[in-house]
Each structure stands twice: as C-alpha cells, then as structure tokens.
Design a protein around this motif. Sequence first.
Motif, PDB file in Angstrom:
ATOM      1  N   HIS A  35      49.621  36.251  38.095  1.00 26.85           N
ATOM      2  CA  HIS A  35      48.450  36.762  39.017  1.00 26.85           C
ATOM      3  C   HIS A  35      47.513  37.218  37.752  1.00 26.85           C
ATOM      4  CE1 HIS A  35      51.914  37.316  41.855  1.00 26.85           C
ATOM      5  NE2 HIS A  35      50.871  37.101  42.954  1.00 26.85           N
ATOM      6  N   THR A  36      47.489  36.939  36.647  1.00 26.67           N
ATOM      7  CA  THR A  36      46.566  37.352  35.773  1.00 26.67           C
ATOM      8  C   THR A  36      45.391  36.030  35.855  1.00 26.67           C
ATOM      9  OG1 THR A  36      47.925  38.382  34.453  1.00 26.67           O
ATOM     10  CG2 THR A  36      45.697  37.528  33.495  1.00 26.67           C
ATOM     11  N   HIS A  37      43.950  36.590  35.779  1.00 25.74           N
ATOM     12  CA  HIS A  37      43.167  35.650  35.736  1.00 25.74           C
ATOM     13  C   HIS A  37      41.995  36.099  34.437  1.00 25.74           C
ATOM     14  CE1 HIS A  37      39.923  32.756  37.211  1.00 25.74           C
ATOM     15  NE2 HIS A  37      39.116  33.591  36.721  1.00 25.74           N
ATOM     16  N   PRO A  38      41.636  34.984  33.702  1.00 25.65           N
ATOM     17  CA  PRO A  38      41.807  33.671  33.853  1.00 25.65           C
ATOM     18  C   PRO A  38      43.425  33.424  32.957  1.00 25.65           C
ATOM     19  CG  PRO A  38      40.395  33.887  32.005  1.00 25.65           C
ATOM     20  CD  PRO A  38      40.438  35.432  32.835  1.00 25.65           C
TER      21      PRO A  38
ATOM     22  N   ILE B  86      45.280  43.628  33.388  1.00 30.17           N
ATOM     23  CA  ILE B  86      45.021  42.859  32.403  1.00 30.17           C
ATOM     24  C   ILE B  86      43.583  41.867  32.784  1.00 30.17           C
ATOM     25  CG2 ILE B  86      45.686  40.441  31.181  1.00 30.17           C
ATOM     26  CD1 ILE B  86      48.520  41.258  31.436  1.00 30.17           C
ATOM     27  N   THR B  87      43.442  41.541  34.010  1.00 29.35           N
ATOM     28  CA  THR B  87      42.252  40.855  34.583  1.00 29.35           C
ATOM     29  C   THR B  87      41.138  41.573  34.234  1.00 29.35           C
ATOM     30  OG1 THR B  87      43.468  39.834  36.120  1.00 29.35           O
ATOM     31  CG2 THR B  87      41.203  40.015  36.814  1.00 29.35           C
TER      32      THR B  87
ATOM     33  N   ASP C  82      44.574  31.987  30.943  1.00 25.37           N
ATOM     34  CA  ASP C  82      44.950  32.189  29.439  1.00 25.37           C
ATOM     35  C   ASP C  82      44.877  33.673  28.831  1.00 25.37           C
ATOM     36  OD1 ASP C  82      43.917  29.422  29.907  1.00 25.37           O
ATOM     37  OD2 ASP C  82      42.214  29.782  28.731  1.00 25.37           O
ATOM     38  N   SER C  83      44.360  34.400  29.548  1.00 27.02           N
ATOM     39  CA  SER C  83      44.053  35.607  29.021  1.00 27.02           C
ATOM     40  C   SER C  83      45.493  36.554  28.969  1.00 27.02           C
ATOM     41  CB  SER C  83      42.925  36.457  29.730  1.00 27.02           C
ATOM     42  OG  SER C  83      43.238  36.674  30.999  1.00 27.02           O
TER      43      SER C  83
END
Lengths: 329, 329
Positions: free
Chosen positions: B289-292, B256-257, B294-295
């Motif tokens: 663990h996703t950054h940012p 996702i990041t 929000d995403s």
Amino acid sequence: MGAEGCFGGIDIGGTKIYAIVTDREGAILASAKKKSKAHQGFETVMERAVSCLKEACDEADVKTGKLAAVGVGAPSPILPDGTAVNAPNMKWFHVPLVPTLHKALGVPVFAENDCNAGALGEYALGAGRGCRSLVGFFVGTGLGGGMVFDGELLRGANLMAAELGHVIVHVGGRRCGCGHNGCLEAYASKTGMARRLAWETLHQGRETMLTELCDGDFASIKSSALREAYRAGDELAVETLHEMADYLGVGVANTITSLGPEVVVLGGGVFEALGEDLLGRVRDAAAAHTHPPDSFADTRILLASLADDAVALGAMVYARAGAEGPDNG
Amino acid sequence: MGAEGCFGGIDIGGTKIYAIVTDREGAILASAKKKSKAHQGFETVMERAVSCLKEACDEADVKTGKLAAVGVGAPSPILPDGTAVNAPNMKWFHVPLVPTLHKALGVPVFAENDCNAGALGEYALGAGRGCRSLVGFFVGTGLGGGMVFDGELLRGANLMAAELGHVIVHVGGRRCGCGHNGCLEAYASKTGMARRLAWETLHQGRETMLTELCDGDFASIKSSALREAYRAGDELAVETLHEMADYLGVGVANTITSLGPEVVVLGGGVFEALGEDLLGRVRDAAAAHTHPPDSFADTRILLASLADDAVALGAMVYARAGAEGPDNG
C-alpha cells in the motif's frame, strides 16, 4: 536594480513552463511563459526552460548570469545531486535536471518537487506567511501535497514523502491511477472525479452539463467547466464536487490528527476555480473527523493565495535558502 | 554511584505505575511497580507514583532528592506548564501533573504523553537507536502513536498530534470508540478486535476458544489469550489478528507515503505477545500500500525492543534533554 540581489524561479510542468525573476524578498519583477513540449524530450524542455527564464530576465533588465541563484520546481522527486528521479507526465526517468540547468545558466541552481515548492511558497510568501508549520493540498489532475515544519520541507528518508494523494482513506475503495484502492486522490482530484462522472453517466444513465462542457472526455475536464456546472446547480456536478470536498476534509482531518500543523492550505486548479464555494464544506468535513475534536481549533484551513506563482516562488525561496546557507533561509 | 548523574522515569497507566532509576545513559539501576488505584483520584495516584519512585531509588541506593531530573509518561496530552489535559481512563481533566510531582520530589520534573515517551524511548535507547526519524505504533487496548524527527517529538500546534489510532483509513467503516467511523484503532487494537469478535460470535454464530479464554468478555481480552488462540490455529482468532495486521500495515504504509521515516516501530501488548508471528504480515500489507512503491525500501519496520520499559525510559530521555538543555539532549 543590481542583479546580485535577484533570483530566478522556474515552474516546469507537463504542458507549460513558467519563469519569474524576483528581488530577494520574492517580489516578482517579471515573468514569462512557454509550452513545455515535453514529448520532444528532456533536452528540449531544458532549452525551453532556459530561454523562458532569459526572457523574464530580459523583461526585468537583469542579466541571467548575475542571478544570485535559480530555483526549479518539477513534477518529480529530486535527489540531493539534482537528479529528477521519475516524472511520468514528462517521461523523465533519472534525468540530470540541476546539472543541465546549471551548465546552461552558469549560476547556482536548486531543484525541488513542484508540490513541495508550492507548499514552501505558500509558507514563506503566501497564505501561511508567519506560521511555523504548514501542510498544502493541491487539487488538480492529481492531488499533490507538501509539508513545511519550521521552514524545512519534510522529505522523508525516501526523499519522496508528502505524497498526500496516495494516503489510503478508504480501504477497498475506489481504484486510483497508482494501482491501489481508496487513495485520497481517487476521490479528491480531477482524475478521481472523472472516474465517478464516467461511471454515473455511462452505467447509471445520469445526465450532466459537464458531458458537453468537456466534449464527453471527463478525463480532460477543466476546473472552469466544473465551476460553471457547479454554479449552475447541475446535480451530478454538485454531488461529485461535494464528495471531493468531503474526502479532502477527511484527508485534512487526518493531517491534523497526526501532525497538527498550524496551517493547512488548499490550492491547485480546482481550488483556484471553486475555493470560495468549497472551503466551508472541506472545513466542516475536517472538523467532523479530527481527533480529539478540540485539536481542530488549533489549525487554520486557508485557501492558497499565490495561485499560479506558488511553485515558481517556492522554488525561488528554496534557492535563496540554498545559496545563502541554512541560517539565512 | 553519585545520584547527581542519575535520572528517574515513571510510567503512569490506568492500572499500574512503573518507576525506574537510571544512570545518565539510560541503564536501569532499579525499578518498582505499584497499582495506580486511579479510581481513588488524582492525589492518590500522585502519592503512589512518588512512593513507587522512592522505592526504586532506595533499591538503587540513590537519594530521590539528588536525582538530576525525573521524567513522567502519562496517558494524556501534556501542556507546556505540566498540566495533564485529559486522561479518560484515569478520570483526569486538567490536573497539575508536573507541579504536584515537582513539589513532592523537590527535583526537576518533565512530563510527556505516554505514547510519545514510548516512541522517544525506542528512538533513543531501543529498536530505533541511531536512526534520525521514527514513528511508533503501540497496539494495546487502543492504538497509540508517537513520532520523533531529529530527536524532537512531533507534538503539533495542538500539542495533541500523533494520534495515529484516529487517522481514518476506511471512510464509513467500523465504528470507533471515539465516535468516528473507520479509524485505524477500530481495526488495529484490542478494542477493535473485541468489537469484531463480539459481532462474529453473537450475530454470526461463530465459535472461538477466545470466548472461554476471556470468560465471554471480549472487551477485557488479554494479549496472552490472543496469542494462545492464534498459535492453536483457532480460525476466528487467526482471521481477526490477520485483519488487525493488514489494517496496521495500511497505517504503516500511510506513514511511509506521507512522512517517510527511517524506522517504524511496532510495540504495545499485542506486539509483545505476537510480534514475531505478525511482523511479516504487517510488512507485506505496508509494502502493498506504499506509494511510490520504491519508497518502501527506505523505511525499516521493526518490533519495539524495550517492552515494558519503553515509556519510563523515554520519559527519562525527555527529562534528561529538558534538564541539560536542548543542545545536550
């Protein structure tokens, strides 16, 4: 030269603004630079960006209002309506970046995240020229990424993808500024290296000439200081930069293993200063961690070639594609 | 039904071959299954694949030679000329997969890596139906991946991309079968879990009902055994499966990041057996663990919905696109 065929590119950063005027092919006709004065707020930065571009136009004998389009790179995700969502070091939160500049300039304006713009610049006009897919790693204060496939930036459904500095490569590892542990940026950025240097000097009693070169403030260390200490053979500087290069190599390997781009570009201040010194080490680490090993040979790992122009040029390329339609980009 | 509108799909695996006949929309008209007998060599597997497809055709009252096209999924990278490059568990090395099947069947044949085919199947006909970008993680003996963006499989310049099991998430971590350390597959696969179970029972003296359920051979553990022990609350089984889910969540977060797909699909034997039990845990780890942060909300994390049909259906979708041209896929 008639301004109709000319484009503008603006790189808006936390400390400075850099504007260029180019012909349609991206040859730079003139440039100008100003401090951002981000602490004075969004409106001030916008006024300074406009006057910086006008200065470059004046230098190039091009009327600003006759530019075919202007591209802007800024350190924020950008929504399709031109809103800059969140730029922590500018203190921007949902600001109308494109509408403001469009109103002031009276020409079409297109904005893109700065690392995306940098990757697009290297893809179209720099080290990746002629390739079909490129992933860029830009190592400076943080670690930024950008990915271009068949001429299109990969933005993701969240419009915030390509955050390659925050891919986790060491579960439970070093703390990153984002709050997670083990992000690539926690090792492969000036911030990550500063964290290690502070630990080694304060808690392990180690010495390094970097302490003096940055007045004891590792968080503000310059790439030129890292180069000086590295080339002088300073033990801790060498160790720290090698660790950075080894982790970056793992990040590059992960990119090849998962995406297999034709070109990986390494740029940003640290690689502008130390690219020739570290490229071999990054390549070796990447080769040692790519799967399957054969697939490594199909990706070229190159140093960025546009240096400080990458973001402004990439923004110009993005604006050109936007102004001329998707089939002419 | 006239066979002109019908397609074949064959899933060739290390232990079994599964063939289907479908209408143009991917509705399965009939299927057949055979052992691969991979130890008898490539020619034998090819003969068995052909007879398996013929059996399914016979069942569906469709003449094999009248199929519009046949798609094949196999555990190997596939070159554009239809060569299967390297399938360790089939002992294939540069075998003429598509030419052999084309000669035997007399209709157009298209082949794709099995995990790519599975991802394409879930994208076009399964859990991801209607989305524009999908990344699939298939957890079985190993961890396979596949990525689809705007209907196209991402293969990379090396044609071997999407090796999501061999992205490194823990530098210096657990040894993986590929020879590297800290690959996602070293934690999030049956092989990875077997390694931990062997360590815990042999060297730490821990007990688990899994020892009996797999006759002491953790390397051959079945997903149904993992489910039985997990649901019985067996402490070591729960710990091991939770660790697997947590690491997989990191892999999903990294996806996702970096790529921000609309949909992430979790499939393969382990998730067919324990998907409902583990989905929440994978989602939580991914969110953490996703950054940012929000995403994270822009990606849906779903269980695969095609189960054993995914590879054969994806291969059929791939063959349909190949037979009808890129604009009709």
